[in-house]
Design a protein around this motif. Structure first.
Motif, short mmCIF file in Angstrom:
data_model
loop_
_atom_site.label_atom_id
_atom_site.label_comp_id
_atom_site.label_asym_id
_atom_site.label_seq_id
_atom_site.Cartn_x
_atom_site.Cartn_y
_atom_site.Cartn_z
N THR A 185 3.26 32.33 -1.72
CA THR A 185 3.09 33.50 -0.85
C THR A 185 3.56 34.74 -1.58
OG1 THR A 185 3.50 32.12 1.10
CG2 THR A 185 3.65 34.50 1.39
N SER A 186 2.68 35.73 -1.61
CA SER A 186 3.02 36.97 -2.31
C SER A 186 2.75 38.16 -1.39
CB SER A 186 2.19 37.10 -3.59
OG SER A 186 2.48 38.31 -4.26
N ASP A 187 3.73 39.02 -1.20
CA ASP A 187 3.60 40.22 -0.37
C ASP A 187 3.76 41.45 -1.29
OD1 ASP A 187 3.63 42.22 1.47
OD2 ASP A 187 5.21 41.37 2.73
N ARG A 188 2.64 41.92 -1.82
CA ARG A 188 2.68 43.04 -2.76
C ARG A 188 2.75 44.38 -2.06
NH1 ARG A 188 -1.77 41.07 -7.33
NH2 ARG A 188 -0.69 39.12 -7.87
N VAL A 189 2.35 44.41 -0.80
CA VAL A 189 2.40 45.67 -0.06
C VAL A 189 3.84 46.13 0.10
CG1 VAL A 189 1.89 46.82 2.12
CG2 VAL A 189 0.24 45.22 1.11
N ASN A 190 4.70 45.17 0.46
CA ASN A 190 6.12 45.50 0.67
C ASN A 190 6.97 45.19 -0.56
OD1 ASN A 190 5.77 46.26 3.47
ND2 ASN A 190 5.45 44.07 3.90
N ASN A 191 6.31 44.84 -1.68
CA ASN A 191 7.01 44.57 -2.94
C ASN A 191 8.09 43.49 -2.80
OD1 ASN A 191 5.55 46.48 -4.45
ND2 ASN A 191 6.82 48.14 -3.60
N LYS A 192 7.74 42.44 -2.04
CA LYS A 192 8.68 41.33 -1.90
C LYS A 192 8.42 40.29 -2.99
CE LYS A 192 9.44 41.71 3.09
NZ LYS A 192 9.41 41.01 4.40
N PRO A 193 9.44 39.59 -3.42
CA PRO A 193 9.25 38.58 -4.47
C PRO A 193 8.35 37.43 -4.00
CG PRO A 193 11.44 38.39 -3.50
CD PRO A 193 10.84 39.65 -2.95
N THR A 194 7.65 36.86 -4.94
CA THR A 194 6.76 35.73 -4.64
C THR A 194 7.57 34.54 -4.15
OG1 THR A 194 5.19 36.49 -6.30
CG2 THR A 194 4.98 34.20 -5.55
N ASP A 195 7.07 33.93 -3.07
CA ASP A 195 7.77 32.79 -2.46
C ASP A 195 7.02 31.51 -2.80
OD1 ASP A 195 9.46 31.22 -0.95
OD2 ASP A 195 8.42 31.64 0.94
N TYR A 196 7.70 30.57 -3.46
CA TYR A 196 7.10 29.28 -3.82
C TYR A 196 7.68 28.19 -2.92
CZ TYR A 196 5.75 31.75 -8.09
OH TYR A 196 5.21 32.64 -8.97
N LYS A 197 6.81 27.37 -2.35
CA LYS A 197 7.24 26.25 -1.52
C LYS A 197 6.51 24.98 -1.95
CE LYS A 197 8.32 28.91 2.67
NZ LYS A 197 8.03 29.08 4.12
N TRP A 198 7.21 23.88 -1.88
CA TRP A 198 6.56 22.60 -2.18
C TRP A 198 7.21 21.50 -1.35
CZ3 TRP A 198 9.13 18.41 -4.43
CH2 TRP A 198 10.43 18.68 -4.89
N ASN A 199 6.45 20.44 -1.17
CA ASN A 199 6.93 19.33 -0.36
C ASN A 199 6.35 18.04 -0.93
OD1 ASN A 199 8.42 18.21 1.64
ND2 ASN A 199 7.35 19.22 3.34
N ILE A 200 7.07 16.95 -0.74
CA ILE A 200 6.61 15.65 -1.22
C ILE A 200 7.05 14.59 -0.23
CG2 ILE A 200 8.70 15.26 -2.61
CD1 ILE A 200 6.89 13.83 -4.64
N GLY A 201 6.25 13.56 -0.10
CA GLY A 201 6.57 12.48 0.83
C GLY A 201 5.48 11.43 0.81
N SER B 118 0.85 -1.19 0.00
CA SER B 118 0.00 0.00 0.00
C SER B 118 0.89 1.23 0.00
CB SER B 118 -0.91 0.02 1.23
OG SER B 118 -1.76 -1.11 1.25
N LEU B 119 0.59 2.16 -0.90
CA LEU B 119 1.33 3.41 -1.01
C LEU B 119 0.40 4.58 -0.72
CD1 LEU B 119 3.38 2.75 -4.28
CD2 LEU B 119 4.14 2.47 -1.92
N ILE B 120 0.86 5.51 0.12
CA ILE B 120 0.08 6.69 0.46
C ILE B 120 0.97 7.92 0.24
CG2 ILE B 120 -1.41 7.77 2.20
CD1 ILE B 120 -1.44 5.07 3.66
N PRO B 121 1.09 8.39 -1.00
CA PRO B 121 1.95 9.55 -1.28
C PRO B 121 1.19 10.86 -1.06
CG PRO B 121 1.10 8.69 -3.33
CD PRO B 121 0.54 7.80 -2.23
N TYR B 122 1.93 11.94 -0.98
CA TYR B 122 1.29 13.26 -0.92
C TYR B 122 2.23 14.30 -1.52
CZ TYR B 122 4.33 15.20 2.74
OH TYR B 122 5.41 15.70 3.42
N THR B 123 1.64 15.36 -2.01
CA THR B 123 2.37 16.54 -2.44
C THR B 123 1.71 17.75 -1.81
OG1 THR B 123 1.03 16.77 -4.44
CG2 THR B 123 3.11 15.55 -4.63
N LEU B 124 2.49 18.74 -1.48
CA LEU B 124 1.98 19.93 -0.80
C LEU B 124 2.71 21.14 -1.36
CD1 LEU B 124 0.22 21.10 1.54
CD2 LEU B 124 2.22 20.79 3.01
N GLY B 125 1.94 22.13 -1.82
CA GLY B 125 2.55 23.33 -2.37
C GLY B 125 1.88 24.58 -1.86
N SER B 126 2.62 25.68 -1.88
CA SER B 126 2.07 26.96 -1.44
C SER B 126 2.76 28.10 -2.18
CB SER B 126 2.24 27.14 0.07
OG SER B 126 3.61 27.25 0.42
#
Length: 558
Positions: free
Chosen positions: A265-281, A255-263
């Motif tokens: 984050t964008s802070d346009r008020v402070n003009n910060k670059p978009t942050d991309y995160k992902w996870n797998i397991g 039996s296999l139970i995989p997952y992926t998780l991504g997010s």
């Protein structure tokens, strides 16, 4: 300082020696009692035969296979009395094919009225529901197995069994069932895949018992008779499930139970670059044999795990919360039930606490009827936020059955720091615990007990000390006699365990006398005296609690 150390050591030795002598006397007394007796309900045998037809799980007995299957004999009453046949009629049929075990149960009514069902949640409360359960012991060892069932509304119940009668309801597996309600009865039909349980290839006789709770008549009954002081789950009183041929050997079961998780984050008020995160397991379950299972986990995410119950802590010690993460559940009793509720050398919830788990492996199960094995290794990462470095956790446990239902268990636990960390001091670089316990269980379950010894090891002297504990219980219809004794050294350190209190001697006696009226609204009544006395290592009393109570149980469960 040099003068004080030998004195303290001597006093500790006196406490240990006192506990050991008293507990060993109890152990020798119990060992002198013959416990290797014949199975209590060996005469109760149900023959299960293979079917070639299809069975639809719909709660109806309209397939030919059910007409050809054997049906059980009459059930015996367990409560309110255990001296007669059951008043409510229950009939069970079983069959199997190459993939599944099938069971259908007719639970007939004696009194009119609605069925009593508390809720539709899985693993319902047994005493608050009209229900049917059955208990299987694939090795017929009368110590561990599996339980399945349902209440009258169809809510499922399943759990793994350990210590002869206890059921771990955190264990869940895949199976199907259906309920049909008629005017004179309710019917439960279920299909349980062979690959959902663990059993030994070639074994043709399993332990089994069926139990029913009918709240309208306030009657609890079982197919193979069980004395009223024990639960119907008591594996000491199972009958025998006789297969017409050996159950099919387990095929590849992965039996296999995989997952992926991504997010994002964008802070346009402070003009910060978009942050991309992902996870797998994910997790994997691999059946090494039909009775040995390998669990693997990689970068696990436990977001699907049920939350803990909210509890207000009114005492000075930390609370205990049960393990709910899937990786740790199967055969968890091999690890987590070593010791006592307040002396657990291994507590799996210490692993991954405020740090991520990178990967882990666990091999557990039965080698044969007499041997059980458990091996686990997990690697955690570090946490800058919580100032915790990476660590490795390794556990090895063995359990050997002796006499009729007793066993001897061994456990070794190692917690090892795997990286240099700013907060890591020598006393925290590693922690180890070794333990040995003897669990006594007579063939009729009236006499049970435990003798336990633990030793902790660490790089500093303050993390090395001993634990000696044990108990003995005699349980009959009229009498319950219980005595427990514990010694936990002041410097005993189980960093992967749950030992909320150190440096004490504990003495806990309990006496209960029951009375059974033949008539009237009261089913049983009795007087009970229980005490907990705590002493320090010099045998100075620190605190104690004694409770004198009178217990009433009414025939009407309302």
């Amino acid at each position: 300082m040099r003068k004080l150390l030998p004195v303290r050591f001597s006093r500790n030795r006196v406490a240990v020696r006192f506990c050991v002598r008293l507990l060993v006397c109890l152990f020798c007394f119990c060992s002198a009692i013959p416990v290797a007796a014949q199975k209590q309900n060996a005469a109760w045998r149900y023959h299960i035969r293979k079917t070639s037809g299809n069975i639809d799980i719909d709660g109806r007995m309209d397939e030919l296979a059910w007409q050809l299957a054997d049906s059980t004999s009459e059930f015996f009453m367990t409560l309110p009395m255990d001296t007669s046949l059951a008043n409510v009629r229950t009939q069970v049929r079983m069959t199997y094919d190459s993939k599944n075990i099938y069971i259908i149960v007719h639970c007939y009514n004696k009194l009119k009225g609605p069925y009593m069902v508390e809720s539709l949640r899985r693993d319902f409360n047994f005493v608050k529901n009209d229900n049917f359960l059955f208990f299987i012991d694939p090795f017929d060892a009368r110590t561990d197995g599996f339980s399945f069932g349902a209440n009258a509304a169809g809510a499922q119940w399943d759990g793994s069994m350990y210590e002869g009668s206890k059921v771990d309801l955190n264990w869940d597996t895949k199976w199907t069932s259906a309920i049909q309600q008629d005017a004179d009865k309710w019917t439960w039909e279920a299909s349980i895949p062979f690959k959902s349980i663990r059993y030994k290839k070639g074994v043709t006789e399993w332990g089994i018992n069926f139990g029913r709770n009918d709240l309208k008549t306030t009657e609890k009954s079982a197919w193979a008779p069980v004395p009223r002081q024990f639960p119907t789950a008591a594996l000491a009183y199972t009958g025998t499930l006789v297969w017409d041929s050996a159950p099919p050997a387990a095929k590849s079961n992965i039996s296999l139970i995989p997952y992926t998780l991504g997010s994002v984050t964008s802070d346009r008020v402070n003009n910060k670059p978009t942050d991309y995160k992902w996870n797998i397991g994910g997790d994997a379950k691999i059946a090494v044999t039909s009775s040995l299972n390998l669990d693997l986990t990689f970068n696990p995410d436990f977001s699907q795990v049920d939350v803990d119950q909210q509890v207000i802590n009114l005492n000075r010690f930390e609370l205990f919360f049960p393990e709910r993460r899937q990786f740790f559940l199967e055969n968890g009793d091999l690890f987590n039930n070593f010791g006592y509720a307040d002396i657990r050398p291994f507590f799996s919830r210490r692993i991954g606490l405020n740090v991520p788990i990178h990967f882990g492996a666990k091999l557990t199960g039965k080698i044969n009827k007499d041997w059980r094995i458990g091996m686990m290794d997990l690697q955690t990462g570090h946490s800058y936020t919580n100032d915790i470095g990476a660590q490795n956790f390794g556990v090895i446990t063995l359990q050997r059955k002796v006499f009729a239902r007793s066993n001897i268990g061994f456990i070794f636990i190692n917690k090892q720091a795997t990286e240099t960390w700013k907060s890591t001091v020598p006393s925290k670089s590693f922690n180890r615990t070794a333990g040995l316990e003897y669990n006594l269980a007579s063939s009729n379950n009236k006499l049970t007990g435990k003798l336990l010894g633990l030793k902790s090891f660490g790089p500093a002297s303050q993390s090395r000390d001993e634990v000696v504990a044990g108990h003995l219980q005699y349980l009959s219809k009229k009498w319950t006699l219980y005595y427990q004794q514990q010694y936990v050294g002041r410097n005993y350190t189980a960093e992967v365990g749950y030992v909320p209190r150190n440096g004490y001697n504990k003495f806990s006696p309990l006496v209960l006398r029951n009375f059974f009226p033949k008539h009237g609204k009261v089913l049983t009544h009795g007087i009970q005296l229980s005490s907990n006395y705590y002493f320090d290592e010099k045998f100075n009393r620190t605190d104690n609690q004694s409770i004198l109570s009178y217990i009433l149980t009414f025939r009407n469960k309302a």
